[in-house]
Design an enzyme around this catalytic site. Structure first.
Site, short mmCIF file in Angstrom:
data_model
loop_
_atom_site.label_atom_id
_atom_site.label_comp_id
_atom_site.label_asym_id
_atom_site.label_seq_id
_atom_site.Cartn_x
_atom_site.Cartn_y
_atom_site.Cartn_z
N TRP A 1 1.11 -1.24 -0.08
CA TRP A 1 0.25 0.05 0.04
C TRP A 1 0.67 1.10 0.33
O TRP A 1 1.49 1.26 0.94
CB TRP A 1 -1.11 0.20 0.91
CG TRP A 1 -1.40 1.81 1.43
CD1 TRP A 1 -2.47 1.56 0.34
CD2 TRP A 1 -1.56 2.40 2.08
NE1 TRP A 1 -3.25 3.38 0.49
CE2 TRP A 1 -2.18 3.62 1.97
CE3 TRP A 1 -0.37 2.58 3.23
CZ2 TRP A 1 -2.04 4.63 2.99
CZ3 TRP A 1 0.37 4.09 3.95
CH2 TRP A 1 -1.70 4.87 3.59
N HIS B 1 -11.85 1.86 2.48
CA HIS B 1 -10.92 2.83 1.79
C HIS B 1 -11.69 3.19 0.32
O HIS B 1 -11.68 2.88 -0.76
CB HIS B 1 -9.86 1.62 1.19
CG HIS B 1 -8.84 1.87 2.52
ND1 HIS B 1 -6.94 1.90 1.90
CD2 HIS B 1 -8.27 2.53 3.29
CE1 HIS B 1 -5.88 1.79 2.83
NE2 HIS B 1 -7.06 2.56 3.69
N LYS C 1 -6.98 2.99 -2.59
CA LYS C 1 -7.63 3.31 -1.88
C LYS C 1 -8.07 4.68 -2.32
O LYS C 1 -7.86 4.63 -3.78
CB LYS C 1 -6.32 4.25 -1.10
CG LYS C 1 -6.98 5.14 0.63
CD LYS C 1 -5.96 5.30 1.51
CE LYS C 1 -6.38 5.90 2.45
NZ LYS C 1 -5.40 6.19 3.22
N ASP D 1 -7.10 -3.63 11.10
CA ASP D 1 -5.88 -2.53 10.32
C ASP D 1 -6.91 -0.92 11.18
O ASP D 1 -7.85 -0.21 10.17
CB ASP D 1 -6.06 -2.05 9.03
CG ASP D 1 -5.17 -0.91 8.78
OD1 ASP D 1 -4.62 -0.49 9.25
OD2 ASP D 1 -5.42 -0.69 7.48
N GLU E 1 -3.17 -3.44 -1.91
CA GLU E 1 -4.12 -2.74 -1.68
C GLU E 1 -4.76 -0.85 -2.36
O GLU E 1 -3.73 -0.32 -2.38
CB GLU E 1 -3.74 -2.25 0.34
CG GLU E 1 -5.18 -2.16 0.70
CD GLU E 1 -4.66 -1.40 2.72
OE1 GLU E 1 -3.11 -1.26 2.93
OE2 GLU E 1 -5.97 -0.88 3.31
N HIS F 1 -8.41 -5.91 5.29
CA HIS F 1 -8.21 -5.10 5.96
C HIS F 1 -9.81 -4.73 6.76
O HIS F 1 -10.35 -3.82 6.16
CB HIS F 1 -7.17 -3.80 5.77
CG HIS F 1 -5.80 -3.93 5.90
ND1 HIS F 1 -5.19 -2.72 5.07
CD2 HIS F 1 -5.05 -5.02 6.11
CE1 HIS F 1 -3.82 -3.60 5.48
NE2 HIS F 1 -3.70 -4.59 5.63
N ASP G 1 -10.19 5.01 10.29
CA ASP G 1 -9.28 3.77 11.53
C ASP G 1 -9.86 3.62 13.44
O ASP G 1 -8.83 3.46 13.72
CB ASP G 1 -7.48 4.02 11.32
CG ASP G 1 -7.00 3.46 10.29
OD1 ASP G 1 -7.57 2.04 9.01
OD2 ASP G 1 -6.87 4.41 8.94
N ASP H 1 -11.68 7.50 6.26
CA ASP H 1 -10.60 5.91 6.25
C ASP H 1 -10.28 6.70 8.10
O ASP H 1 -9.17 6.36 7.56
CB ASP H 1 -10.21 5.87 5.59
CG ASP H 1 -8.85 5.71 5.45
OD1 ASP H 1 -9.50 3.64 6.35
OD2 ASP H 1 -7.52 4.95 5.23
N ASP I 1 -9.89 -2.74 2.10
CA ASP I 1 -10.12 -2.50 3.92
C ASP I 1 -11.04 -1.73 3.45
O ASP I 1 -11.59 -0.92 2.22
CB ASP I 1 -8.50 -0.98 3.61
CG ASP I 1 -7.79 -0.13 5.06
OD1 ASP I 1 -9.64 0.00 5.49
OD2 ASP I 1 -7.42 -0.11 5.46
#
Ligand code: RNT
Ligand code: ZN
Length: 418
Positions: A181, A260, A224, A325, A222, A284, A294, A292, A257
């Protein structure tokens, strides 16, 4: 007592709770090392900000400041989570002996020897990630840079990461998922969108030209949608990485993910879409709030739906590689790690307790009223009793029995860190 009653209630629906418990406890799920120190790592100045469009917010006390503290914290977390954890490291977590510092393009397996020892003692596998951010060689682009020297540096980092991943897989006897990534992109409207993508494609080709056994090392790409400071354009967009993975099926896997994508898109629906074409995919698991962000994974609707798709598609048999993640620096990090891991496990157990064949038959027979009622009634089944049984079978604390241990650890250990 409550478990045997729950077991009977599920059995009446044709669901074997013991089988679900026994299945889940063997499935590896990756525990990301980076929740413990706010994604700082050990190879660069920890006072420098995170780059690459990601951000941790908050300054809750107790961040791990060195490998010993991080390992100690990981041990605490692993004493509180059921299931089969697998370590997930970033290259920036290399551990150097005195005078042994190496830049990312020169990293070697020996810089991860301490981690191998850590994993061996605990019988863990280990996943790996080259770190294409928070480094002076980000110009700010990495694999898509126009500067040949920059690009070479990062390609060499990718190749070094393949060699390290092979070492981890060999030493630990489990495949190593190696995720590529980068935060490459632009804050504002670019004048050339294809140039960076072609360079990115060529760079990944160059990295994957490093020899590896695809059964043991599984590189992933990955995607995004955007990041902080790279709002207008991301080189590794969804279409880019998915096309790359599709064109290189014998060399790498697509990684999704769930932070994303545009906010109304859901990864749960994308899992079966990809599995209709790819024999294996990687995930993820995170929780985005408006972007994003997290946040810590919760036992929420989308987490449950992701887990249901993993289970229904046979993902627990090695088709779907699951990694956490997220990183929250505003709350106790041990609690953040533990809560998210337990919730992802909870969602998988919940998914394993659905009478999936029966529900599928209702759909195939066009019995949609019945299907809706059945799906709604499943929500109030005595799931908590099965979950607590699962924690007990794994030898880990049940709900209500672990947070006090985190508070104790905070008082005795974390609060003493400056
Ligand atoms: C960033 C990506 C990436 C990182 C980790 C640290 O948006 O999700 O996977 O979070 O590699
Ligand atoms: Zn991610």
């Amino acid at each position: 007592m409550s478990y045997s009653e729950a077991k009977k209630k599920y059995a009446a629906l044709g669901v074997d709770t013991d089988a679900a418990i026994n299945k889940l406890k063997e499935v590896p799920m990756s525990l990301h090392c980076w929740q413990g120190d706010d994604v700082r790592g050990f190879d660069t100045d920890p006072s420098k900000p995170l780059t690459g469009g990601i951000q941790t917010t908050g300054n809750y006390p107790g961040r791990a400041r060195n490998p010993e503290e991080l390992m100690m914290d990981l041990d605490k977390v692993m004493s509180l989570i059921p299931g089969t954890p697998k370590m997930n490291l970033h290259a920036s977590y290399a551990i150097f002996e005195k005078g042994d510092w190496a830049d990312r393009d020169k990293l070697e397996p020996k810089h991860f020897k301490k981690w191998v020892e850590f994993c061996k003692e605990r019988k863990l596998g280990c996943d790996f990630n080259p770190t294409f951010f928070s480094h002076p060689k980000c110009d700010p682009l990495t694999l898509s840079s126009t500067n040949e020297e920059t690009r070479k540096f990062w390609i060499d980092h990718g190749k070094a990461s393949i060699r390290i991943s092979s070492y981890l897989a060999k030493e630990l006897g489990q495949p190593c998922i190696m995720n590529i990534w980068t935060g490459d992109g632009f804050k504002d409207i670019p004048a050339d969108r294809i140039g960076p993508r072609v360079r990115y494609r060529e760079s990944i080709d160059a990295i994957l030209s490093e020899p590896y056994d695809f059964k043991k090392v599984k590189p992933c790409v990955e995607s995004k949608v955007f990041g902080i400071g790279v709002e207008a354009y991301t080189v590794g967009s969804a279409e880019f990485t998915l096309s790359y993975a599709a064109m290189n099926k014998n060399k790498c896997l697509p990684l999704m993910d769930n932070g994303h994508y545009h906010p109304t898109e859901v990864v749960s629906d994308k899992i079966p879409a990809l599995l209709a074409f790819f024999p294996e995919i990687a995930l993820h698991v995170t929780r985005p709030i408006r972007w994003d962000s997290d946040h810590v994974v919760l036992f929420d609707d989308e987490m449950k739906e992701i887990a249901r798709e993993i289970v229904r598609c046979g993902g627990l048999d090695g088709k779907v590689h699951i990694a956490l993640d997220y990183f929250d620096a505003s709350i106790n990090r041990i609690s953040a790690w533990t809560t998210g891991y337990r919730n992802a496990q909870k969602a998988l157990l919940f998914a394993l307790l659905q009478p999936n064949e029966t529900l599928k038959a209702m759909q195939d027979n066009g019995e949609f009223s019945k299907l809706m009622v059945a799906q709604e009634e499943l929500k109030t089944m005595p799931f908590g009793d099965v979950w607590n049984e699962y924690c007990g079978v794994c030898g880990k604390p049940k709900d209500g029995k672990w947070f006090g241990l985190v508070e104790k650890y905070e008082a005795e250990v974390l609060s003493k860190r400056s």
